[in-house]
Design an enzyme around this catalytic site. Structure first.
Site, PDB file in Angstrom:
ATOM      1  N   GLY A   1     -42.073-103.647 -27.314  1.00  8.98           N
ATOM      2  CA  GLY A   1     -43.831-104.695 -27.332  1.00  8.98           C
ATOM      3  C   GLY A   1     -44.639-104.425 -25.750  1.00  8.98           C
ATOM      4  O   GLY A   1     -43.502-103.895 -24.998  1.00  8.98           O
ATOM      5  N   SER A   2     -45.163-104.703 -25.322  1.00 13.50           N
ATOM      6  CA  SER A   2     -46.096-104.583 -23.497  1.00 13.50           C
ATOM      7  C   SER A   2     -45.890-106.229 -23.267  1.00 13.50           C
ATOM      8  O   SER A   2     -47.170-106.740 -24.520  1.00 13.50           O
ATOM      9  CB  SER A   2     -46.770-103.742 -23.994  1.00 13.50           C
ATOM     10  OG  SER A   2     -46.602-102.326 -24.437  1.00 13.50           O
ATOM     11  N   GLY A   3     -45.843-106.391 -22.459  1.00 15.10           N
ATOM     12  CA  GLY A   3     -46.307-107.737 -21.606  1.00 15.10           C
ATOM     13  C   GLY A   3     -47.647-107.550 -20.650  1.00 15.10           C
ATOM     14  O   GLY A   3     -47.887-106.592 -20.775  1.00 15.10           O
ATOM     15  N   ALA A   4     -47.898-108.501 -19.578  1.00 14.26           N
ATOM     16  CA  ALA A   4     -48.525-108.694 -18.621  1.00 14.26           C
ATOM     17  C   ALA A   4     -48.390-107.942 -18.153  1.00 14.26           C
ATOM     18  O   ALA A   4     -49.300-106.961 -17.262  1.00 14.26           O
ATOM     19  CB  ALA A   4     -49.220-110.664 -18.052  1.00 14.26           C
ATOM     20  N   GLY A   5     -47.159-107.314 -17.838  1.00 13.97           N
ATOM     21  CA  GLY A   5     -46.539-106.822 -16.189  1.00 13.97           C
ATOM     22  C   GLY A   5     -45.724-105.799 -16.897  1.00 13.97           C
ATOM     23  O   GLY A   5     -45.411-104.153 -15.547  1.00 13.97           O
TER      24      GLY A   5
ATOM     25  N   THR B   1     -44.170-102.615 -20.419  1.00 12.87           N
ATOM     26  CA  THR B   1     -43.456-102.491 -21.214  1.00 12.87           C
ATOM     27  C   THR B   1     -42.576-102.035 -21.948  1.00 12.87           C
ATOM     28  O   THR B   1     -41.426-101.921 -20.927  1.00 12.87           O
ATOM     29  CB  THR B   1     -44.305-101.149 -21.601  1.00 12.87           C
ATOM     30  OG1 THR B   1     -45.306-100.751 -22.098  1.00 12.87           O
ATOM     31  CG2 THR B   1     -44.081-100.135 -23.550  1.00 12.87           C
ATOM     32  N   VAL B   2     -41.761-102.532 -22.645  1.00 16.07           N
ATOM     33  CA  VAL B   2     -39.993-102.556 -23.127  1.00 16.07           C
ATOM     34  C   VAL B   2     -39.904-101.878 -23.954  1.00 16.07           C
ATOM     35  O   VAL B   2     -40.613-101.600 -24.931  1.00 16.07           O
ATOM     36  CB  VAL B   2     -39.617-104.302 -23.357  1.00 16.07           C
ATOM     37  CG1 VAL B   2     -38.067-104.188 -23.375  1.00 16.07           C
ATOM     38  CG2 VAL B   2     -39.512-105.070 -22.257  1.00 16.07           C
TER      39      VAL B   2
ATOM     40  N   LYS C   1     -37.209-102.275 -19.245  1.00 20.37           N
ATOM     41  CA  LYS C   1     -38.217-102.962 -19.348  1.00 20.37           C
ATOM     42  C   LYS C   1     -39.108-102.143 -17.581  1.00 20.37           C
ATOM     43  O   LYS C   1     -38.392-101.949 -16.806  1.00 20.37           O
ATOM     44  CB  LYS C   1     -38.084-103.970 -18.850  1.00 20.37           C
ATOM     45  CG  LYS C   1     -39.868-104.772 -18.631  1.00 20.37           C
ATOM     46  CD  LYS C   1     -39.348-106.450 -18.541  1.00 20.37           C
ATOM     47  CE  LYS C   1     -41.487-106.885 -18.447  1.00 20.37           C
ATOM     48  NZ  LYS C   1     -41.524-108.332 -19.081  1.00 20.37           N
TER      49      LYS C   1
ATOM     50  N   ASP D   1     -41.247-118.263 -16.457  1.00 17.73           N
ATOM     51  CA  ASP D   1     -41.909-118.280 -17.740  1.00 17.73           C
ATOM     52  C   ASP D   1     -41.450-117.851 -19.087  1.00 17.73           C
ATOM     53  O   ASP D   1     -41.411-117.399 -19.605  1.00 17.73           O
ATOM     54  CB  ASP D   1     -42.292-116.819 -17.185  1.00 17.73           C
ATOM     55  CG  ASP D   1     -43.657-115.751 -17.967  1.00 17.73           C
ATOM     56  OD1 ASP D   1     -43.715-117.057 -18.340  1.00 17.73           O
ATOM     57  OD2 ASP D   1     -43.549-114.805 -18.455  1.00 17.73           O
TER      58      ASP D   1
HETATM   59  P1  ATP Z   1     -45.367-111.635 -20.642  1.00 19.16           P
HETATM   60  O1  ATP Z   1     -45.497-110.439 -20.009  1.00 19.16           O
HETATM   61  O2  ATP Z   1     -46.231-112.393 -20.982  1.00 19.16           O
HETATM   62  O3  ATP Z   1     -43.932-111.187 -20.321  1.00 19.16           O
HETATM   63  P2  ATP Z   1     -43.693-110.893 -23.181  1.00 19.16           P
HETATM   64  O4  ATP Z   1     -42.693-111.104 -23.065  1.00 19.16           O
HETATM   65  O5  ATP Z   1     -44.420-110.266 -24.650  1.00 19.16           O
HETATM   66  O6  ATP Z   1     -45.247-111.299 -22.009  1.00 19.16           O
HETATM   67  P3  ATP Z   1     -42.678-108.617 -22.681  1.00 19.16           P
HETATM   68  O7  ATP Z   1     -41.584-108.884 -21.609  1.00 19.16           O
HETATM   69  O8  ATP Z   1     -42.923-106.779 -21.760  1.00 19.16           O
HETATM   70  O9  ATP Z   1     -44.038-109.605 -22.546  1.00 19.16           O
HETATM   71  O10 ATP Z   1     -41.764-107.466 -23.530  1.00 19.16           O
HETATM   72  C1  ATP Z   1     -41.983-106.989 -24.718  1.00 19.16           C
HETATM   73  C2  ATP Z   1     -41.731-107.334 -25.584  1.00 19.16           C
HETATM   74  O11 ATP Z   1     -40.362-106.696 -25.909  1.00 19.16           O
HETATM   75  C3  ATP Z   1     -41.200-108.517 -26.385  1.00 19.16           C
HETATM   76  O12 ATP Z   1     -41.649-108.798 -27.587  1.00 19.16           O
HETATM   77  C4  ATP Z   1     -40.081-109.366 -25.857  1.00 19.16           C
HETATM   78  O13 ATP Z   1     -39.637-110.445 -27.250  1.00 19.16           O
HETATM   79  C5  ATP Z   1     -39.217-107.517 -26.037  1.00 19.16           C
HETATM   80  N1  ATP Z   1     -38.375-108.075 -24.985  1.00 19.16           N
HETATM   81  C6  ATP Z   1     -38.027-107.955 -23.973  1.00 19.16           C
HETATM   82  N2  ATP Z   1     -37.295-107.832 -23.557  1.00 19.16           N
HETATM   83  C7  ATP Z   1     -36.149-107.658 -24.253  1.00 19.16           C
HETATM   84  C8  ATP Z   1     -34.463-106.954 -25.039  1.00 19.16           C
HETATM   85  N3  ATP Z   1     -34.211-106.681 -24.321  1.00 19.16           N
HETATM   86  N4  ATP Z   1     -34.590-106.850 -25.463  1.00 19.16           N
HETATM   87  C9  ATP Z   1     -35.464-106.959 -27.019  1.00 19.16           C
HETATM   88  N5  ATP Z   1     -36.144-107.218 -26.556  1.00 19.16           N
HETATM   89  C10 ATP Z   1     -36.950-107.830 -25.450  1.00 19.16           C
HETATM   90 MG    MG Z   2     -40.810-111.073 -21.223  1.00 22.36          MG
END
Ligand code: ATP
Ligand code: MG
Length: 351
Positions: free
Chosen positions: A94-98, A100-101, A116, A204
């Site tokens: 998935g991707s967030g504001a900052g 992609t994971v 990440k 956060d």
């Molecule tokens: P924001 O950027 O606002 O924090 P977010 O948490 O959705 O938003 P990311 O932290 O980039 O964005 O995470 C993207 C997705 O990857 C999310 O669904 C998150 O739950 C998942 N994710 C993040 N870290 C892990 C991890 N260590 N293992 C499994 N999934 C993860």
């Molecule tokens: Mg996050």
């Protein structure tokens, strides 16, 4: 009525002003609550030392020579350094504001990790700062905090290798059984208490940063990352994540004389998240994805913070009210919340 008494012994740190001088109200001014006899009159809770700081991670930085390495491992004796060239991307989680994971696999060991990738190519000074932050975060080692294994700097693109949580985040999860919610809250509080004891403020806490694995372990993710992103993103994009889970005094700096206590801010965010799990919806009268102005009005301008419904147990309603106090000095600490009857009761039910 008081559930918890605070003590102010030399070893227990300072009692914050107003702390417990007026206990948080539960269920508004319900006469049933007002007339309820005091429970656990003998229970005392030591207060940890807390300092109000404007910094999210008020830690001394390691020397620049340390930070200049392009990768850092977690310093754990059991962990071998993982080279980026030995990693294959399996899929995008998935991707967030900052960033992609990705779910990734380390070929030599067949171990799964999450990678990440932080957006943008950063200048050397910023990268050096990020490396220093991650040097601090790599020492964090707790069963309820997602492990940060390595950090890579590939031509200015920062990538962080994280413990992989195979079930994913708790976003959108509805948990109506209080005993399950108590277990979940206890795990998060254990992780948060550990971070706060190390003077690390998360900033956060929200459902998408609370991850779970198939062993039912709940872990806090992304601590410190939001601060890094806050500092490195262009001002136009600097609204990292959402304000939905931020405390009123963080959103509106006119509140609380402009003082922002990051520890108390984390407790507010925890309270909003736990209440959201219980209700199965964002607790404020506005969409979580709403625009900034509507969220700000709902969170900062409403006279009362949201409460758990009257159908919930008294302990749960009280627990939520201990987190969701508009005045940050009246919120309990993570250490105190771990002693709350809602958490203790859940523990006894599991045992
Ligand atoms: P924001 O950027 O606002 O924090 P977010 O948490 O959705 O938003 P990311 O932290 O980039 O964005 O995470 C993207 C997705 O990857 C999310 O669904 C998150 O739950 C998942 N994710 C993040 N870290 C892990 C991890 N260590 N293992 C499994 N999934 C993860
Ligand atoms: Mg996050």
């Amino acid at each position: 009525m008081l559930f918890l008494n605070s003590v102010n012994s030399p070893s227990s740190g300072e009692v914050r002003p107003n702390q417990h001088s007026q206990p948080p109200a539960v269920g508004g001014s319900s006469s049933a609550n007002r007339n309820r006899p005091r429970r656990l009159a003998e229970l005392t809770v030591p207060l940890p030392q807390r300092t109000v700081s404007l910094l999210a991670v008020p830690l001394p930085l390691p020397p620049a020579s340390n930070a200049a390495r392009s990768t850092c491992s977690n310093g754990n004796a059991n962990s071998k350094q993982v080279n980026l060239s030995e990693i294959d991307r399996v899929n995008r989680i998935g991707s967030g504001a900052g960033g992609t994971v990705y779910k990734v696999i380390h070929r030599p060991s067949s171990r799964l990790y999450a990678l990440k990738v932080i957006y943008g190519n950063h200048e050397e000074t910023v990268r050096r700062q990020i490396r220093r932050e991650i040097e601090i975060l790599r020492d964090v080692n707790h069963p309820n905090v997602v492990k940060c294994h390595e950090m890579y700097d590939r031509n200015g693109e920062i990538q962080v290798l994280l413990e992989f949580m195979d079930v994913g985040s708790l976003e959108g999860t509805h948990i109506s059984h209080e005993s399950n919610l108590s277990d979940l809250a206890r795990q998060i509080l254990n992780g948060l208490n550990y971070l706060h004891r190390r003077h690390i403020v998360h900033r956060d806490i929200k459902p998408s940063n609370l991850l779970i694995n198939s062993k039912r372990k709940v872990k806090i993710a992304d601590f410190g990352v939001s601060r890094i992103l806050d500092q490195t993103m262009h001002p136009c994009n600097s609204s990292v994540g959402t304000v939905a889970y931020m405390s009123p005094e963080r959103i509106n700096t006119d509140l609380n004389q402009g003082q922002y206590d990051g520890y108390a801010g984390d407790i507010w965010s925890l309270g909003v998240s736990i209440l959201e799990f219980y209700l199965g919806r964002f607790p404020f009268a506005v969409g979580r994805q709403g625009d900034w102005a509507s969220l700000m009005c709902a969170i900062c301008m409403s006279s009362q913070p949201p409460e758990a419904p009257p159908t919930a147990s008294y302990e749960f309603r009280h627990f939520i009210s201990c987190c969701l106090q508009k005045d940050p000095t009246r919120r309990l600490t993570a250490a105190q919340l771990l002693q709350h009857p809602f958490i203790i009761r859940g523990q006894n039910q599991v045992a």
